[in-house]
Design a protein around this motif. Structure first.
Motif, PDB file in Angstrom:
ATOM      1  N   LEU A  80      58.998  25.703  48.545  1.00  0.00           N
ATOM      2  CA  LEU A  80      58.453  26.271  47.318  1.00  0.00           C
ATOM      3  C   LEU A  80      57.382  27.308  47.632  1.00  0.00           C
ATOM      4  CD1 LEU A  80      58.281  26.326  44.235  1.00  0.00           C
ATOM      5  CD2 LEU A  80      56.677  24.420  44.346  1.00  0.00           C
ATOM      6  N   LEU A  81      56.519  27.016  48.603  1.00  0.00           N
ATOM      7  CA  LEU A  81      55.485  27.974  49.002  1.00  0.00           C
ATOM      8  C   LEU A  81      56.103  29.243  49.574  1.00  0.00           C
ATOM      9  CD1 LEU A  81      52.794  25.677  50.651  1.00  0.00           C
ATOM     10  CD2 LEU A  81      52.593  26.943  48.514  1.00  0.00           C
ATOM     11  N   GLU A  82      57.170  29.097  50.372  1.00  0.00           N
ATOM     12  CA  GLU A  82      57.842  30.267  50.930  1.00  0.00           C
ATOM     13  C   GLU A  82      58.431  31.131  49.816  1.00  0.00           C
ATOM     14  OE1 GLU A  82      60.630  28.457  53.540  1.00  0.00           O
ATOM     15  OE2 GLU A  82      59.201  28.226  55.203  1.00  0.00           O
ATOM     16  N   GLU A  83      59.037  30.488  48.812  1.00  0.00           N
ATOM     17  CA  GLU A  83      59.591  31.226  47.684  1.00  0.00           C
ATOM     18  C   GLU A  83      58.485  31.949  46.915  1.00  0.00           C
ATOM     19  OE1 GLU A  83      61.442  28.102  45.603  1.00  0.00           O
ATOM     20  OE2 GLU A  83      63.110  27.874  47.017  1.00  0.00           O
ATOM     21  N   GLY A  93      55.677  36.904  45.475  1.00  0.00           N
ATOM     22  CA  GLY A  93      54.431  37.637  45.321  1.00  0.00           C
ATOM     23  C   GLY A  93      54.460  38.980  46.025  1.00  0.00           C
ATOM     24  N   VAL A  94      55.006  38.988  47.253  1.00  0.00           N
ATOM     25  CA  VAL A  94      55.103  40.238  48.014  1.00  0.00           C
ATOM     26  C   VAL A  94      56.034  41.211  47.312  1.00  0.00           C
ATOM     27  CG1 VAL A  94      55.917  41.248  50.177  1.00  0.00           C
ATOM     28  CG2 VAL A  94      54.543  39.158  50.219  1.00  0.00           C
ATOM     29  N   GLU A  95      57.202  40.736  46.870  1.00  0.00           N
ATOM     30  CA  GLU A  95      58.167  41.615  46.218  1.00  0.00           C
ATOM     31  C   GLU A  95      57.640  42.128  44.883  1.00  0.00           C
ATOM     32  OE1 GLU A  95      61.716  39.329  45.970  1.00  0.00           O
ATOM     33  OE2 GLU A  95      62.284  39.689  48.060  1.00  0.00           O
ATOM     34  N   SER A  96      56.851  41.316  44.191  1.00  0.00           N
ATOM     35  CA  SER A  96      56.340  41.738  42.888  1.00  0.00           C
ATOM     36  C   SER A  96      55.285  42.828  43.030  1.00  0.00           C
ATOM     37  CB  SER A  96      55.755  40.538  42.137  1.00  0.00           C
ATOM     38  OG  SER A  96      55.528  40.851  40.795  1.00  0.00           O
ATOM     39  N   ARG A  97      54.630  42.899  44.189  1.00  0.00           N
ATOM     40  CA  ARG A  97      53.660  43.982  44.408  1.00  0.00           C
ATOM     41  C   ARG A  97      54.350  45.303  44.706  1.00  0.00           C
ATOM     42  NH1 ARG A  97      50.633  39.814  46.933  1.00  0.00           N
ATOM     43  NH2 ARG A  97      51.497  40.330  48.978  1.00  0.00           N
TER      44      ARG A  97
END
Length: 489
Positions: free
Chosen positions: A46-49, A54-58
């Motif tokens: 879940l943390l990896e997802e 978060g990275v992709e949303s930036r």
């Protein structure tokens, strides 16, 4: 009279033994009432997802208009129309097509910062690192807002890290959760023991509780120096679940893995070896060695709009130790074989849908009634909200069919469970909820610098398990919130 006493006395003994057996029968089938030895691994995934979202949303670009190539042909020299068409191509997942459109614009008007920035980001997403770096450096020579300059610096930092032969990342997560039924007490208020129904007492009844969570993960990646970008991967994770009241549900888990990521054309193969050691209620309870191989292929179904696929095959040797709470753990020793197939499709820059199908076979070494076949299908939707925000929605459906009846529960029914899990997670950087101006003095701004890089998540989850044996039919509702931060080296 003697016969009456004899028959009722035997019945009393049977009911008494059944009452004593409830925690044990739950323990046999579930390790400990409500406990699942895969919980640590589930939290890590879940943390990896969340981190990936978060990275992709930036980096996600704004929603674009639905402009077609036919619209461009009507006015091919219209720079604004071509730029909007490039954004529409990215929105539809045609990133390579967007590169051609942006290059055509830059050939005509090379000094458009907006176009050049988008071109650099698209190149970065295509892993064309050298050209992306050149474009970002050219952009830094222009006058721009401080926020845009910081974004360019972030990309340049990411490019620098990609070029390192050895990289490391440490991720720390802390939080709290509340379970409405942490020990998986039966929903009917009744349980089977030695074939008799009775009402559980004490810890076998449904209990709610709060817990403190902590997860620390360290990853090291070493480039092997081959022409293909092959890598050596090492990962270690420590998971801690500290219940506030129900100490038998305390979990401490440590795992380590080594893997090779080997790139071929057109797929990637990742063989991995993993060791896990777990304590339950402060006693050593579970350990396992596992080996798996995973195959990933991008654009697995090119005729259906670029769907990525993966297949994983693995086996584990699982060993359980007797503890005070459950002396029958070793009866679950055995091998676990798993095969998983998954597909992922990014419909727009903001929406990603992934699905997996998992087959599990548990092969116990001694007690065959602990063996089962399991099937699980999962769907997850990722909604990238921009500025590091994301919404993850997951739905799992699983069935487990055991090989034969457990005689300590009932000699006539073979256990068959079905499980539905629904989960929603919202996440965002803490910097979205505070401003540097709130930290007035230079001395206090160091607290802002520390807090802004943490990601806050809040999760709601419903787990509903049905079973033909009442001991294992229960529902649990979970609310969880965590703070997560990563350090790259």
């Amino acid at each position: 009279m003697k016969n009456w006493v004899s028959s009722h006395g035997l019945r009393f003994v049977a009911v008494f033994l059944a009452g004593m057996a409830v925690p044990l029968t739950n323990g046999i089938a579930q390790t400990q009432p409500g406990f699942d030895e895969s919980e640590a691994d589930r939290q890590k995934r879940l943390l990896e997802e969340q981190e990936r979202a978060g990275v992709e949303s930036r980096t996600v670009l704004p929603e674009a208009e639905d402009i077609s190539y036919a619209d461009v042909l009507k006015d091919p020299d219209n720079i604004d129309l071509n730029f909007r068409y490039a954004k529409a191509q990215v929105s539809r997942g045609n990133v390579r097509g967007a590169v051609s459109t942006l290059e055509r614009i830059l050939l005509i008007t090379p000094d458009l910062p907006q176009v050049r920035l988008m071109y650099a980001i698209v190149l970065f997403r295509l892993d064309n690192i050298d050209e992306a770096e050149r474009e970002f450096n050219a952009l830094k020579q222009l006058t721009m807002a401080a926020s845009l300059e910081a974004e360019i610096d972030r990309y340049l930092g990411a490019i620098k890290k990609r070029r390192q032969t050895t990289t490391a990342r440490v991720q720390v997560s802390v939080g709290v959760k509340r379970d409405s039924n942490v020990n998986a007490g039966p929903r009917s208020g009744q349980a089977l023991g030695a074939g008799l129904l009775f009402a559980p007492t004490g810890r076998a009844q449904k209990q709610d509780d709060f817990a403190a969570l902590g997860i620390v993960t360290a990853n090291v990646t070493q480039d092997l120096g081959h022409q293909a970008p092959d890598k050596f991967l090492f990962s270690a994770t420590y998971f801690h679940n500290e219940q506030m009241q129900i100490d038998p549900q305390d979990i401490q888990s440590g795992s380590a893995s080594v893997a090779l990521k080997l790139n071929y054309e057109p797929f990637t193969m990742t063989p991995k070896i993993t060791y896990t050691n777990l304590q339950l209620s402060r006693e050593h309870f579970h350990s396992s060695w596992g080996a798996e191989v995973r195959f990933d292929r991008r654009n697995f179904l090119p005729n259906y709009g670029g769907i990525d696929g993966h297949f994983t095959l693995g086996v584990k040797d699982e060993r359980f130790s007797p503890i005070f709470e459950n002396g029958l753990g070793p009866e679950r020793d055995g091998q676990r074989v798993e095969a998983e197939f998954g597909l992922k499709k990014q419909f727009t820059p903001n929406h990603i849908l992934a699905g997996t199908a998992l087959y599990t076979r548990k092969l116990p070494y001694e007690k065959s009634f602990n063996g089962f076949r399991g099937h699980k299908v999962s769907l997850q939707h990722t909604w990238l909200l921009g500025e590091g925000q994301f919404l993850l929605t997951g739905l799992d459906y699983a069935t487990n069919l055991y090989k034969e009846p457990d005689p300590s529960v009932t000699a006539f029914q073979t256990r068959h469970d079905t499980q539905v899990r629904f989960r929603v997670t919202y996440g965002a950087p803490l910097s979205n909820f505070m401003s540097e101006s709130y930290f007035g003095t230079e001395a206090s701004k160091k607290y802002y610098d520390f807090l802004k890089d943490w990601t806050w998540t809040v999760t709601g989850e419903i787990l509903d398990q049905g079973s033909n044996i009442p001991n294992f039919s229960y529902q649990n509702r979970r609310a969880q919130t965590m703070l997560t931060r990563s350090w790259d080296f």
